[in-house]
Design an enzyme around this catalytic site. Sequence first.
Site, PDB file in Angstrom:
ATOM      1  N   CYS A  67      17.212  47.187  66.465  1.00 57.57           N
ATOM      2  CA  CYS A  67      16.423  47.320  65.539  1.00 57.57           C
ATOM      3  C   CYS A  67      15.805  46.197  64.835  1.00 57.57           C
ATOM      4  CB  CYS A  67      16.816  48.311  64.463  1.00 57.57           C
ATOM      5  SG  CYS A  67      17.334  50.003  65.098  1.00 57.57           S
TER       6      CYS A  67
HETATM    7  N1  LIG Z   1      20.856  52.182  67.368  1.00 57.50           N
HETATM    8  C1  LIG Z   1      20.298  52.411  66.189  1.00 57.50           C
HETATM    9  O1  LIG Z   1      21.058  51.798  65.533  1.00 57.50           O
HETATM   10  C2  LIG Z   1      19.013  52.937  65.875  1.00 57.50           C
HETATM   11  C3  LIG Z   1      18.809  53.125  64.511  1.00 57.50           C
HETATM   12  C4  LIG Z   1      17.514  53.646  64.358  1.00 57.50           C
HETATM   13  C5  LIG Z   1      16.528  53.877  65.266  1.00 57.50           C
HETATM   14  N2  LIG Z   1      17.059  53.585  66.532  1.00 57.50           N
HETATM   15  C6  LIG Z   1      15.874  53.670  67.390  1.00 57.50           C
HETATM   16  O2  LIG Z   1      16.084  54.869  68.081  1.00 57.50           O
HETATM   17  C7  LIG Z   1      15.798  54.728  69.652  1.00 57.50           C
HETATM   18  C8  LIG Z   1      16.847  55.135  70.346  1.00 57.50           C
HETATM   19  O3  LIG Z   1      17.940  54.073  70.207  1.00 57.50           O
HETATM   20  P1  LIG Z   1      19.246  54.340  70.723  1.00 57.50           P
HETATM   21  O4  LIG Z   1      19.912  53.142  70.074  1.00 57.50           O
HETATM   22  O5  LIG Z   1      19.827  55.627  70.551  1.00 57.50           O
HETATM   23  O6  LIG Z   1      19.194  53.824  72.320  1.00 57.50           O
HETATM   24  P2  LIG Z   1      20.209  54.032  73.534  1.00 57.50           P
HETATM   25  O7  LIG Z   1      19.795  52.987  74.457  1.00 57.50           O
HETATM   26  O8  LIG Z   1      21.550  54.192  72.772  1.00 57.50           O
HETATM   27  O9  LIG Z   1      19.805  55.700  73.875  1.00 57.50           O
HETATM   28  C9  LIG Z   1      18.846  56.168  74.558  1.00 57.50           C
HETATM   29  C10 LIG Z   1      19.081  57.041  75.629  1.00 57.50           C
HETATM   30  O10 LIG Z   1      17.802  57.468  76.224  1.00 57.50           O
HETATM   31  C11 LIG Z   1      18.074  57.579  77.640  1.00 57.50           C
HETATM   32  N3  LIG Z   1      16.872  57.469  78.349  1.00 57.50           N
HETATM   33  C12 LIG Z   1      16.117  56.371  78.656  1.00 57.50           C
HETATM   34  N4  LIG Z   1      14.927  56.964  79.123  1.00 57.50           N
HETATM   35  C13 LIG Z   1      14.809  58.250  79.207  1.00 57.50           C
HETATM   36  C14 LIG Z   1      14.006  59.149  79.520  1.00 57.50           C
HETATM   37  N5  LIG Z   1      12.853  58.853  80.210  1.00 57.50           N
HETATM   38  N6  LIG Z   1      14.438  60.481  79.411  1.00 57.50           N
HETATM   39  C15 LIG Z   1      15.532  60.828  79.012  1.00 57.50           C
HETATM   40  N7  LIG Z   1      16.401  59.920  78.415  1.00 57.50           N
HETATM   41  C16 LIG Z   1      16.327  58.770  78.759  1.00 57.50           C
HETATM   42  C17 LIG Z   1      18.903  56.322  77.899  1.00 57.50           C
HETATM   43  O11 LIG Z   1      19.809  56.793  79.285  1.00 57.50           O
HETATM   44  C18 LIG Z   1      19.916  56.266  76.783  1.00 57.50           C
HETATM   45  O12 LIG Z   1      21.149  57.284  77.106  1.00 57.50           O
HETATM   46  C19 LIG Z   1      15.178  53.537  69.776  1.00 57.50           C
HETATM   47  O13 LIG Z   1      13.685  53.745  69.655  1.00 57.50           O
HETATM   48  C20 LIG Z   1      15.501  52.737  68.660  1.00 57.50           C
HETATM   49  O14 LIG Z   1      14.871  51.609  68.108  1.00 57.50           O
HETATM   50  C21 LIG Z   1      18.118  53.272  67.043  1.00 57.50           C
END
Ligand SMILES: NC(=O)c1ccc[n+]([C@@H]2O[C@H](COP(=O)([O-])OP(=O)(O)OC[C@H]3O[C@@H](n4cnc5c(N)ncnc54)[C@H](O)[C@@H]3O)[C@@H](O)[C@H]2O)c1
Length: 436
Positions: free
Chosen positions: A274
């Site tokens: 993030c």
């Molecule tokens: N990790 C954090 O602490 C956090 C906090 C707030 C916001 N976010 C935001 O949330 C979003 C997700 O982050 P995250 O940390 O969960 O990422 P992550 O990489 O842990 O999870 C994302 C998942 O999406 C899947 N994916 C990718 N392309 C896909 C598709 N086309 N269809 C279906 N699944 C698909 C991946 O395989 C993965 O399992 C990002 O935008 C991030 O910036 C993350």
Amino acid sequence: MSHFDDLQKKIESKTAHVGIVGLGYVGLPLAVEFAAAGFTVTGIDIDAKKIAALNRGESYIQDIPTSVLAPLVKSGKLKATTDFSAAATMDTINICVPTPLRKTKDPDMSYIVNACQEIAKYFHPGVLVILESTTYPGTTNELMLPMFERPGLKVGEDFFLCFSPERVDPGNVNFQTRNIPKVVGGITAACTKIGAVFYQQALETVIPVGSTRVAEMVKLLENTFRMINIGLVNEMAMLCDRMGIDVWEVIDAASTKPFGFMPFYPGPGLGGHCIPIDPFYLSWKTKQAGIEARFIELAGYINGNMPHFVVDKIQNALNDCAKPLKGSRVHLMGVAYKRGIDDVRESPALDIIHLLGKRGASVTFSDPFVPQLHADGVVPEMAAIDADKGAAEADCVVIVTDHKDFDYARIVERSKLIVDTRNALKGNTSDKIVRL
Ligand SMILES: NC(=O)c1ccc[n+]([C@@H]2O[C@H](COP(=O)([O-])OP(=O)(O)OC[C@H]3O[C@@H](n4cnc5c(N)ncnc54)[C@H](O)[C@@H]3O)[C@@H](O)[C@H]2O)c1
């Protein structure tokens, strides 16, 4: 009955079929909350390994214990698939896919676009779609809406579209998905209303806002606020270093002010999915509007320089012991981007390992949460070693991540020289210690 009333009824009676697309750090906890609240939840992810693990009832996210996940899977409340046709029967769809930056620091929207293209194939009247991935203001109405809207499918009447920023803080034991207030904004007032009704079923506090663009900007303000304040305090650390002042003592004393000051702490650089990334989504978008986000660029520059500053500190500390960095052994305590978690995405440890390698040092590491670093073009494949052994055999130990699990007294005892980038050894007066 209108689509709105029909959907509201399904949501309030918990008979709505909830879909979560992207089952990572954000999506899996959300899926678990809605399943625990009594909904039937289907997750969709392109990662077959995650799907298989989830369907076996095994968690792959540290904040979700298998003991919580397994009963939900066993009872049939939660399941997962790689097949997007499951979207055909979903009443609500939350999209939680990655939003990284390209090498050029431009937003990589391909994950959102790919997920929406698949959802569009199975789109149907009465569905609520909510984007949760962090992104630039305008994504939901400029990029997503045209992918779903078509003759006979009008947003706010036939389907509903919202943005809701995800604020999850991995490793935080006090605040998790359920008790972090949830901001939600829709394309129309009806979208916002149904989005709020949806989250109210599983989460404690919901804050509706006037539009998707406001909701998108909320997340960017929050993360930019952190990024800039960390940039400021990192600059303070470098200034204090030059002037021979202990920045940690300065921050502790300033924190006694009961109003108008909030402590941020310097460190080896930004990490995670993030803070190092999201503000650049904003600066990319503002450039299109002809205005530059100058604070963001400056903080990005300062924070990006911290791994270099740390490596210079290591080199100088070794020089003071008449040891050149080239040929020395440096042991990193912690490679995760922050305390108590196993996530190494964007971790400054990776840059530090790379820079040390370039300057001819050999590097080892210990991390109770990260057994293995996989080669990624920056770091070579490396396995964690025992902390005691690492400390004893190194010419310099560097505390990069201040995990609580390290035995710091023992590390000091065993090491020859320690660079502490986190003030983990606060109060320890050993002359082996060099602080950031
Ligand atoms: N990790 C954090 O602490 C956090 C906090 C707030 C916001 N976010 C935001 O949330 C979003 C997700 O982050 P995250 O940390 O969960 O990422 P992550 O990489 O842990 O999870 C994302 C998942 O999406 C899947 N994916 C990718 N392309 C896909 C598709 N086309 N269809 C279906 N699944 C698909 C991946 O395989 C993965 O399992 C990002 O935008 C991030 O910036 C993350």
